[in-house]
Design a protein around this motif. Structure first.
Motif, short mmCIF file in Angstrom:
data_model
loop_
_atom_site.label_atom_id
_atom_site.label_comp_id
_atom_site.label_asym_id
_atom_site.label_seq_id
_atom_site.Cartn_x
_atom_site.Cartn_y
_atom_site.Cartn_z
N ASP A 247 0.53 -0.92 0.23
CA ASP A 247 0.20 0.49 0.07
C ASP A 247 0.36 1.24 0.23
O ASP A 247 0.68 2.18 -0.85
CB ASP A 247 -0.89 -0.40 1.34
CG ASP A 247 -2.14 -0.71 0.61
OD1 ASP A 247 -2.09 -1.41 0.30
OD2 ASP A 247 -2.92 -1.01 2.11
N LEU A 248 1.82 1.09 0.73
CA LEU A 248 2.75 2.51 1.12
C LEU A 248 3.82 2.49 -0.61
O LEU A 248 4.69 3.54 -0.32
CB LEU A 248 3.56 2.65 2.21
CG LEU A 248 2.10 2.53 2.98
CD1 LEU A 248 3.36 2.06 4.59
CD2 LEU A 248 1.78 3.73 3.33
N GLY A 249 4.12 1.51 -1.14
CA GLY A 249 4.52 1.58 -1.90
C GLY A 249 6.11 1.47 -2.09
O GLY A 249 7.43 1.80 -2.64
N VAL A 250 6.36 0.72 -0.43
CA VAL A 250 8.18 0.15 -0.50
C VAL A 250 8.33 -0.84 -0.25
O VAL A 250 7.94 -1.94 -0.27
CB VAL A 250 7.92 1.45 0.72
CG1 VAL A 250 7.98 3.10 0.79
CG2 VAL A 250 7.31 0.58 2.19
N PRO A 251 9.42 -1.32 -0.63
CA PRO A 251 10.32 -3.21 -0.26
C PRO A 251 9.60 -3.65 0.58
O PRO A 251 9.37 -2.96 1.56
CB PRO A 251 11.34 -2.56 -0.78
CG PRO A 251 12.05 -1.53 -1.12
CD PRO A 251 10.99 -0.45 -1.27
N PHE A 252 9.03 -4.83 0.06
CA PHE A 252 8.66 -5.68 1.55
C PHE A 252 10.02 -6.63 2.00
O PHE A 252 10.52 -7.11 0.65
CB PHE A 252 7.62 -6.46 1.59
CG PHE A 252 7.38 -7.34 2.37
CD1 PHE A 252 6.83 -7.79 4.07
CD2 PHE A 252 7.16 -9.08 2.43
CE1 PHE A 252 6.56 -7.89 4.59
CE2 PHE A 252 6.97 -9.52 3.35
CZ PHE A 252 6.59 -9.25 4.49
N LEU A 253 10.44 -6.15 3.03
CA LEU A 253 11.52 -6.83 3.45
C LEU A 253 12.21 -8.78 4.61
O LEU A 253 12.67 -9.02 4.59
CB LEU A 253 12.32 -6.30 4.55
CG LEU A 253 13.21 -4.99 3.71
CD1 LEU A 253 14.08 -4.00 4.99
CD2 LEU A 253 13.78 -4.84 2.04
N GLY A 254 10.62 -8.57 3.96
CA GLY A 254 10.28 -10.36 4.80
C GLY A 254 9.65 -10.26 6.18
O GLY A 254 9.65 -9.32 6.57
N ALA A 255 9.24 -11.96 6.21
CA ALA A 255 8.31 -11.23 7.91
C ALA A 255 8.90 -12.97 8.38
O ALA A 255 9.46 -13.84 8.06
CB ALA A 255 6.64 -12.79 7.14
N ILE A 256 9.36 -12.31 9.42
CA ILE A 256 10.04 -13.57 10.74
C ILE A 256 9.03 -13.92 12.23
O ILE A 256 7.95 -13.39 12.15
CB ILE A 256 11.32 -12.77 11.39
CG1 ILE A 256 12.11 -12.21 10.46
CG2 ILE A 256 11.85 -13.63 12.91
CD1 ILE A 256 13.22 -10.97 11.74
N PRO A 257 8.80 -15.00 11.64
CA PRO A 257 7.47 -15.41 12.80
C PRO A 257 8.67 -15.60 14.55
O PRO A 257 9.54 -15.90 14.79
CB PRO A 257 7.89 -17.26 12.01
CG PRO A 257 9.21 -17.45 12.08
CD PRO A 257 9.93 -16.24 11.00
#
Ligand SMILES: Nc1ncnc2c1ncn2[C@@H]1O[C@H](COP(=O)(O)OP(=O)(O)OP(=O)(O)O)[C@@H](O)[C@H]1O
Ligand SMILES: [Mg+2]
Length: 273
Positions: A225-235
């Motif tokens: 939505d904000l138009g910036v890269p997604f760096l991943g998800a940490i569980p």
């Protein structure tokens, strides 16, 4: 009005700040709008990974009221050294990694710092200008939550900040939280490296199936939505809590973990800045 002595002191600090920053190739800010989403874990882990890769790395704990970096890296209670010519020596944490935190200035871990904005700015300026950081490939700054005095001071003191990692939780509120951080970074002209979603689901220790403790995907959606890269998800990994409490380097001891993979990739991205 500042006295001539005060003006001289500020000029001297500004000169030292410029000299110090000139010896640091890249500077990375870690921030979040909400508290407790894992900034300090992310900042310390990035520093550990960078150092293990052979990069000369510095870690500045800019969380004056709630410094946790010292505890996470196992140097809580260790005082900063001061040389005869009043130069502050950072704490040598391990090979290629030095760190500075207000935790080193407190007599007891239970002490609190009750300071207003200008004093905090003064301390952060001293940490950046009068600490012998030396030649660094990377300086990582861990912020307290929000977009208040400390990250603002850091942004003003380091005008050439290379980039920033926004840490968020996976709930819907992540969009609102991240929007505030991205707006802050845009106003200060700090490049946003991207949004990192932490506490993103958990693998059941009994059956191995994922459990969405705080939902999942808020950070990814916010980045889109904000138009910036997604760096991943940490569980969520209970081992991270244990390691942080014991001052152990989780990401180095669990190189195959999702956290280590996501954070290694961020250090790769930092290399391209
Ligand atoms: N992915 C994770 N899984 C399990 N525990 C985690 C994870 N990330 C962080 N933690 C733990 O959650 C707690 C809060 O993390 P941390 O101190 O890094 O948050 P923070 O955003 O820096 O907090 P603050 O806003 O107070 O500075 C710590 O005990 C940390 O070890
Ligand atoms: Mg923190």
């Amino acid at each position: 009005m500042q006295s001539p002595e005060q003006l001289k002191r500020q000029e001297e600090l500004n000169r030292k700040l410029k000299e110090n920053l000139g010896r640091i190739r890249k500077k990375l800010l870690v921030l979040s709008n909400k508290g407790g989403v894992g900034k300090s874990f992310v900042a310390t882990s990035l520093a550990l990974i960078a150092a293990r890769r052979g990069l000369q790395t510095g870690l500045l704990d800019a969380d004056i009221h709630g410094p946790s970096v010292a505890h996470m890296l196992g140097f809580a209670g260790m005082p900063l050294g001061v040389t005869e010519d009043n130069v502050i020596e950072p704490i040598p944490v391990r090979e290629n990694l030095v760190a500075v935190s207000t935790a080193s200035l407190l007599k007891s871990q239970d002490d609190s710092v009750i300071w207003r904005g200008p004093l905090k700015m003064g301390l952060l300026k001293q940490f950046l200008a009068e600490v012998r950081w030396g030649e660094l490939d990377l300086l990582i700054v861990d912020s307290p939550p929000g977009t208040g005095d400390e990250p603002l001071s850091i942004a003003q003191l380091i005008p050439e900040m290379s980039g920033a990692v926004v840490v968020t939780s996976p709930q819907d509120i992540a969009l609102l939280d991240s929007r505030k951080c991205i707006s802050f970074l845009n106003q200060l002209k700090i490049p946003t490296l991207g949004i990192l979603e932490n506490l993103s689901g958990m693998l059941c220790p009994y059956c191995g199936k994922p459990i969405d403790v705080f939902k999942q995907g808020g950070g990814k959606q916010a980045a889109a939505d904000l138009g910036v890269p997604f760096l991943g998800a940490i569980p969520i990994d209970p081992e991270i809590v244990r390691a942080s409490d014991d001052g152990k380097p989780y990401v180095l001891e669990h190189p195959d973990s999702e956290a280590a993979k996501v954070l290694e990739a961020i250090i790769e991205e930092v290399g391209k800045l």
